[in-house]
Design an enzyme around this catalytic site. Structure first.
Site, PDB file in Angstrom:
ATOM      1  N   GLY A 120       0.966  -1.142  -0.249  1.00 56.28           N
ATOM      2  CA  GLY A 120      -0.456   0.293  -0.105  1.00 56.28           C
ATOM      3  C   GLY A 120       0.646   1.294   0.064  1.00 56.28           C
ATOM      4  N   HIS A 127      -5.019   1.926   6.970  1.00 56.37           N
ATOM      5  CA  HIS A 127      -2.848   2.285   7.370  1.00 56.37           C
ATOM      6  C   HIS A 127      -2.780   3.231   6.494  1.00 56.37           C
ATOM      7  CE1 HIS A 127       1.091   1.791   8.297  1.00 56.37           C
ATOM      8  NE2 HIS A 127       1.128   2.398   6.373  1.00 56.37           N
ATOM      9  N   GLU A 128      -3.476   3.190   4.917  1.00 54.65           N
ATOM     10  CA  GLU A 128      -3.314   4.236   3.673  1.00 54.65           C
ATOM     11  C   GLU A 128      -4.116   5.103   4.011  1.00 54.65           C
ATOM     12  OE1 GLU A 128      -0.746   3.944   2.744  1.00 54.65           O
ATOM     13  OE2 GLU A 128      -0.192   1.894   2.812  1.00 54.65           O
ATOM     14  N   GLN A 140       3.458   9.954   0.864  1.00 57.73           N
ATOM     15  CA  GLN A 140       4.664   9.043   1.256  1.00 57.73           C
ATOM     16  C   GLN A 140       5.073   9.828  -0.152  1.00 57.73           C
ATOM     17  OE1 GLN A 140       2.403   5.004   2.075  1.00 57.73           O
ATOM     18  NE2 GLN A 140       4.352   5.010   3.021  1.00 57.73           N
ATOM     19  N   HIS A 150      -2.783   7.931   6.065  1.00 55.44           N
ATOM     20  CA  HIS A 150      -1.882   8.687   6.347  1.00 55.44           C
ATOM     21  C   HIS A 150      -2.577   9.991   5.439  1.00 55.44           C
ATOM     22  CE1 HIS A 150       1.942   6.963   6.470  1.00 55.44           C
ATOM     23  NE2 HIS A 150       1.460   5.617   5.528  1.00 55.44           N
ATOM     24  N   CYS A 166       5.489   0.393   7.515  1.00 57.04           N
ATOM     25  CA  CYS A 166       5.138   1.026   6.334  1.00 57.04           C
ATOM     26  C   CYS A 166       6.475   1.555   6.079  1.00 57.04           C
ATOM     27  CB  CYS A 166       4.170   2.265   7.361  1.00 57.04           C
ATOM     28  SG  CYS A 166       4.484   3.921   6.394  1.00 57.04           S
ATOM     29  N   LEU A 167       5.894   1.540   4.402  1.00 55.54           N
ATOM     30  CA  LEU A 167       7.304   2.026   3.640  1.00 55.54           C
ATOM     31  C   LEU A 167       8.428   3.608   4.308  1.00 55.54           C
ATOM     32  CD1 LEU A 167       6.188   1.097   0.498  1.00 55.54           C
ATOM     33  CD2 LEU A 167       7.323  -0.434   1.288  1.00 55.54           C
TER      34      LEU A 167
END
Ligand code: NI
Length: 165
Positions: free
Chosen positions: A43, A130-131, A48, A134, A88-89
């Site tokens: 995701g 989660h996304e 990000q 953001h 998370c990236l």
């Protein structure tokens, strides 16, 4: 377009609705998918990659094709919550147990501006939540107890300082 990491203020940006569904939006989503794939993510949210429009891409478990969600809104979520390890990236190598609703419904538009409603559970629900966080400048560490978060952010900031030399 490149991946932003914890410490970059854009990760705290509150995103604005997409109003124009044009070719450049599709191009943008394709670039996001490339960044996500290069980093082995499931995701990715616009913040990000340094953008503040309400765009996320998620890779449903077991599916090869990503789902692009524009202006997504959670319309319902279950009372029942599940705790699961999450990463998370923007926080490479860090995983934390996070509680989230086990089932959700979400409304979103696709790249053509067509509206959809999706019921999701399990891992897909978790990735979407989660996304979507953001897009409001919220990070997964914000779900930890305040003391755990203080310890963690202190460690992360120390790491940033040392990495800068
Ligand atoms: Ni993330």
């Amino acid at each position: 377009m490149y991946l932003r990491y914890f410490g970059d203020s854009v990760l705290r940006a509150k995103c604005l609705d997409v109003e124009c569904f044009d070719k450049s939006l599709t191009k943008f989503a394709e670039s996001m998918f490339k960044v996500m794939r290069e980093n082995d993510g499931v995701g990715l949210a616009s913040t990000q990659v340094g953008n503040n429009r309400r765009i996320v891409i998620v890779l449903p478990p077991g599916k090869p094709k990503p789902l692009v969600m524009i202006n997504p809104v959670v319309t319902s979520k279950s009372e029942s919550r599940v705790v699961y390890e999450e990463g998370c990236l923007s926080f490479p190598g860090m995983y934390k147990d996070i509680a989230r609703p086990s089932e959700i419904s979400v409304q979103y538009s696709d790249l053509n501006g067509q509206k959809f409603e999706l019921d999701a559970e399990g891992m897909l629900a978790r990735i979407i939540l989660h996304e979507l966080d953001h897009l409001d400048g919220k990070l997964f560490i914000d779900h930890l107890h305040w003391w755990a978060r203080v310890v963690l952010t202190t460690q992360l900031r120390m790491k940033l300082i040392f990495n800068r030399g």
